[in-house]
Design a protein around this motif. Structure first.
Motif, PDB file in Angstrom:
ATOM      1  N   LEU A  87       0.850  -1.200   0.000  1.00 47.49           N
ATOM      2  CA  LEU A  87       0.000   0.000   0.000  1.00 47.49           C
ATOM      3  C   LEU A  87       0.879   1.241   0.000  1.00 47.49           C
ATOM      4  O   LEU A  87       1.735   1.401   0.880  1.00 47.49           O
ATOM      5  CB  LEU A  87      -0.911   0.013   1.227  1.00 47.49           C
ATOM      6  CG  LEU A  87      -1.776   1.269   1.395  1.00 47.49           C
ATOM      7  CD1 LEU A  87      -2.790   1.391   0.258  1.00 47.49           C
ATOM      8  CD2 LEU A  87      -2.484   1.262   2.748  1.00 47.49           C
ATOM      9  N   CYS A 109       1.721   1.524   6.188  1.00 48.05           N
ATOM     10  CA  CYS A 109       1.922   1.748   4.753  1.00 48.05           C
ATOM     11  C   CYS A 109       3.305   1.260   4.344  1.00 48.05           C
ATOM     12  O   CYS A 109       4.275   1.411   5.089  1.00 48.05           O
ATOM     13  CB  CYS A 109       1.791   3.237   4.421  1.00 48.05           C
ATOM     14  SG  CYS A 109       0.113   3.869   4.548  1.00 48.05           S
ATOM     15  N   MET A 163      -7.164   4.157  -4.751  1.00 45.36           N
ATOM     16  CA  MET A 163      -8.321   4.633  -3.993  1.00 45.36           C
ATOM     17  C   MET A 163      -8.242   6.152  -3.914  1.00 45.36           C
ATOM     18  O   MET A 163      -7.402   6.711  -3.214  1.00 45.36           O
ATOM     19  CB  MET A 163      -8.315   3.999  -2.598  1.00 45.36           C
ATOM     20  CG  MET A 163      -9.395   4.514  -1.666  1.00 45.36           C
ATOM     21  SD  MET A 163      -9.357   3.575  -0.103  1.00 45.36           S
ATOM     22  CE  MET A 163      -9.908   4.823   1.054  1.00 45.36           C
ATOM     23  N   CYS A 201      -9.712   9.575  -2.829  1.00 42.21           N
ATOM     24  CA  CYS A 201     -10.616  10.137  -1.824  1.00 42.21           C
ATOM     25  C   CYS A 201     -11.171  11.454  -2.350  1.00 42.21           C
ATOM     26  O   CYS A 201     -10.486  12.484  -2.354  1.00 42.21           O
ATOM     27  CB  CYS A 201      -9.882  10.323  -0.496  1.00 42.21           C
ATOM     28  SG  CYS A 201      -9.232   8.772   0.160  1.00 42.21           S
ATOM     29  N   ALA A 251     -16.220   4.552   1.356  1.00 49.55           N
ATOM     30  CA  ALA A 251     -14.998   3.786   1.148  1.00 49.55           C
ATOM     31  C   ALA A 251     -15.137   2.333   1.573  1.00 49.55           C
ATOM     32  O   ALA A 251     -14.749   1.420   0.826  1.00 49.55           O
ATOM     33  CB  ALA A 251     -13.839   4.448   1.895  1.00 49.55           C
ATOM     34  N   LEU A 293     -14.631  -0.730  -1.053  1.00 52.11           N
ATOM     35  CA  LEU A 293     -13.482  -1.617  -0.861  1.00 52.11           C
ATOM     36  C   LEU A 293     -13.906  -3.056  -0.616  1.00 52.11           C
ATOM     37  O   LEU A 293     -13.187  -3.994  -0.965  1.00 52.11           O
ATOM     38  CB  LEU A 293     -12.631  -1.124   0.310  1.00 52.11           C
ATOM     39  CG  LEU A 293     -11.849   0.166   0.083  1.00 52.11           C
ATOM     40  CD1 LEU A 293     -11.238   0.644   1.396  1.00 52.11           C
ATOM     41  CD2 LEU A 293     -10.763  -0.026  -0.969  1.00 52.11           C
ATOM     42  N   TRP A 298      -2.148  -1.700  -3.955  1.00 48.68           N
ATOM     43  CA  TRP A 298      -3.047  -0.553  -3.910  1.00 48.68           C
ATOM     44  C   TRP A 298      -2.260   0.720  -3.597  1.00 48.68           C
ATOM     45  O   TRP A 298      -1.138   0.675  -3.101  1.00 48.68           O
ATOM     46  CB  TRP A 298      -4.112  -0.734  -2.822  1.00 48.68           C
ATOM     47  CG  TRP A 298      -5.306  -1.524  -3.246  1.00 48.68           C
ATOM     48  CD1 TRP A 298      -5.394  -2.890  -3.313  1.00 48.68           C
ATOM     49  CD2 TRP A 298      -6.569  -1.021  -3.643  1.00 48.68           C
ATOM     50  NE1 TRP A 298      -6.649  -3.261  -3.733  1.00 48.68           N
ATOM     51  CE2 TRP A 298      -7.390  -2.137  -3.935  1.00 48.68           C
ATOM     52  CE3 TRP A 298      -7.109   0.259  -3.781  1.00 48.68           C
ATOM     53  CZ2 TRP A 298      -8.716  -2.001  -4.361  1.00 48.68           C
ATOM     54  CZ3 TRP A 298      -8.423   0.399  -4.199  1.00 48.68           C
ATOM     55  CH2 TRP A 298      -9.213  -0.719  -4.487  1.00 48.68           C
ATOM     56  N   ILE A 303      -3.394   4.960  -2.187  1.00 48.50           N
ATOM     57  CA  ILE A 303      -4.427   5.891  -1.722  1.00 48.50           C
ATOM     58  C   ILE A 303      -3.975   7.296  -2.110  1.00 48.50           C
ATOM     59  O   ILE A 303      -2.796   7.636  -1.986  1.00 48.50           O
ATOM     60  CB  ILE A 303      -4.622   5.790  -0.198  1.00 48.50           C
ATOM     61  CG1 ILE A 303      -5.230   4.436   0.181  1.00 48.50           C
ATOM     62  CG2 ILE A 303      -5.476   6.940   0.334  1.00 48.50           C
ATOM     63  CD1 ILE A 303      -5.256   4.173   1.680  1.00 48.50           C
ATOM     64  N   ALA A 363      -8.455   7.236   5.701  1.00 47.88           N
ATOM     65  CA  ALA A 363      -8.405   6.411   4.488  1.00 47.88           C
ATOM     66  C   ALA A 363      -7.543   5.160   4.695  1.00 47.88           C
ATOM     67  O   ALA A 363      -7.949   4.051   4.323  1.00 47.88           O
ATOM     68  CB  ALA A 363      -7.862   7.234   3.323  1.00 47.88           C
ATOM     69  N   TRP A 403      -8.845   1.248   4.624  1.00 43.59           N
ATOM     70  CA  TRP A 403      -8.251   0.265   3.717  1.00 43.59           C
ATOM     71  C   TRP A 403      -7.669  -0.922   4.491  1.00 43.59           C
ATOM     72  O   TRP A 403      -7.889  -2.080   4.131  1.00 43.59           O
ATOM     73  CB  TRP A 403      -7.169   0.914   2.859  1.00 43.59           C
ATOM     74  CG  TRP A 403      -6.680   0.010   1.773  1.00 43.59           C
ATOM     75  CD1 TRP A 403      -7.145  -0.083   0.495  1.00 43.59           C
ATOM     76  CD2 TRP A 403      -5.645  -0.976   1.886  1.00 43.59           C
ATOM     77  NE1 TRP A 403      -6.457  -1.058  -0.192  1.00 43.59           N
ATOM     78  CE2 TRP A 403      -5.539  -1.624   0.636  1.00 43.59           C
ATOM     79  CE3 TRP A 403      -4.804  -1.373   2.928  1.00 43.59           C
ATOM     80  CZ2 TRP A 403      -4.616  -2.632   0.401  1.00 43.59           C
ATOM     81  CZ3 TRP A 403      -3.889  -2.389   2.705  1.00 43.59           C
ATOM     82  CH2 TRP A 403      -3.794  -3.016   1.456  1.00 43.59           C
ATOM     83  N   GLN A 404      -6.948  -0.630   5.551  1.00 44.02           N
ATOM     84  CA  GLN A 404      -6.338  -1.702   6.336  1.00 44.02           C
ATOM     85  C   GLN A 404      -7.393  -2.620   6.958  1.00 44.02           C
ATOM     86  O   GLN A 404      -7.208  -3.835   7.029  1.00 44.02           O
ATOM     87  CB  GLN A 404      -5.452  -1.122   7.447  1.00 44.02           C
ATOM     88  CG  GLN A 404      -4.097  -0.638   6.975  1.00 44.02           C
ATOM     89  CD  GLN A 404      -3.117  -1.779   6.773  1.00 44.02           C
ATOM     90  OE1 GLN A 404      -3.476  -2.855   6.333  1.00 44.02           O
ATOM     91  NE2 GLN A 404      -1.855  -1.531   7.094  1.00 44.02           N
ATOM     92  N   LEU A 410      -9.048  -4.497   3.511  1.00 42.45           N
ATOM     93  CA  LEU A 410      -8.192  -5.242   2.592  1.00 42.45           C
ATOM     94  C   LEU A 410      -6.790  -5.519   3.129  1.00 42.45           C
ATOM     95  O   LEU A 410      -6.042  -6.286   2.533  1.00 42.45           O
ATOM     96  CB  LEU A 410      -8.053  -4.497   1.265  1.00 42.45           C
ATOM     97  CG  LEU A 410      -9.322  -4.361   0.418  1.00 42.45           C
ATOM     98  CD1 LEU A 410      -9.035  -3.511  -0.823  1.00 42.45           C
ATOM     99  CD2 LEU A 410      -9.852  -5.724   0.002  1.00 42.45           C
TER     100      LEU A 410
END
Length: 246
Positions: free
Chosen positions: A83, A107, A167, A169, A178, A182, A191, A193, A234, A238-239, A242
């Motif tokens: 990510l 990240c 992704m 935003c 979101a 997702l 991915w 962001i 965000a 996501w975490q 996914l």
């Protein structure tokens, strides 16, 4: 096991293994010996982002340096999900906050991006990397995210690898929530962001992003969030859907 190596964690550069000697940079020696008042044989936990976490002891104390000796293995090396966080730089303290929290949240890479309305275009990548290292030291992480050279948004999108989903935003909230969007994506794919500047994306940027096949426009809720708050929200979403929080 955490007590074996001590509560103080340091990011170091040398390879780590049982018996390895780790020389200390002057600023690390100052922190250990002058601030924390450690002496010979004091335990310290070390990691280098490659070999996992290791336990060491102080073997040499010096005014402008010193050394540690590794004696045992701690937790194994963790690899975060693939990510990348792209964000438009903002004021220095808030940019530092984004880097710190992106590290804590897991990240793999942090990549500033310059948009039409980006207010700050002066970045010191060494400063951002230092903040990432400090955050990894404090949160028990074994990985330090890569700090990527900033790029203009148009150039970033021109060279985009379509295998990586983005992704986006959308602060106009003309998108699906979101978490809902997702939930329909397959886990395990790479991915990124994208968080916009405080002034928002320019109209032509919005139009281009919404038309790209690899982009997933999302909204982060009914409120207008500050850029640093949006970055944290965000990555968290996501975490949780996914990433490695599942």
């Amino acid at each position: 096991m955490a007590e074996v190596g001590g509560k103080i964690r340091l990011f170091v550069h040398p390879a780590l293994d049982t018996g390895a000697e780790v020389p200390l940079a002057p600023e690390q020696a100052h922190y250990l010996f002058n601030v924390m008042r450690l002496g010979p044989e004091a335990p310290v936990t070390v990691f280098n982002g490659r070999d996992g976490e290791w336990y060491a002891r102080v073997t040499r104390v010096a005014r402008n340096g010193g050394a540690l000796r590794v004696f045992a293995k701690g937790q194994p090396q963790r690899r975060p999900p693939d990510l990348t966080l792209h964000f438009a730089p903002i004021k220095k303290a808030r940019t530092d906050f984004i880097v710190e929290k992106a590290t804590e949240l897991g990240c793999a890479r942090i990549a500033p991006v310059f948009t039409r309305h980006t207010n700050s275009e002066r970045l010191r990548l060494d400063r951002l990397r230092a903040h990432a290292i400090e955050a990894a030291e404090q949160c028990g992480e074994t990985h330090v995210p890569e700090i990527v050279e900033p790029a203009k948004l148009d150039r970033l999108l021109d060279g985009w690898d379509s295998a990586r989903r983005l992704m986006f935003c959308d602060e106009t909230r003309m998108a699906r929530p979101a978490a809902e969007a997702l939930a329909e994506a397959a886990p395990g794919a790479p991915w990124a962001i994208l968080i916009g500047p405080e002034g928002g994306f320019a109209e032509e940027e919005l139009t281009r992003l919404r038309g790209l096949p690899f982009v997933l426009p999302v909204t982060l809720g009914p409120r207008v969030l500050r850029a640093d708050t949006a970055a944290v929200a965000a990555v968290t979403l996501w975490q949780s859907v996914l990433g490695d929080w599942r």
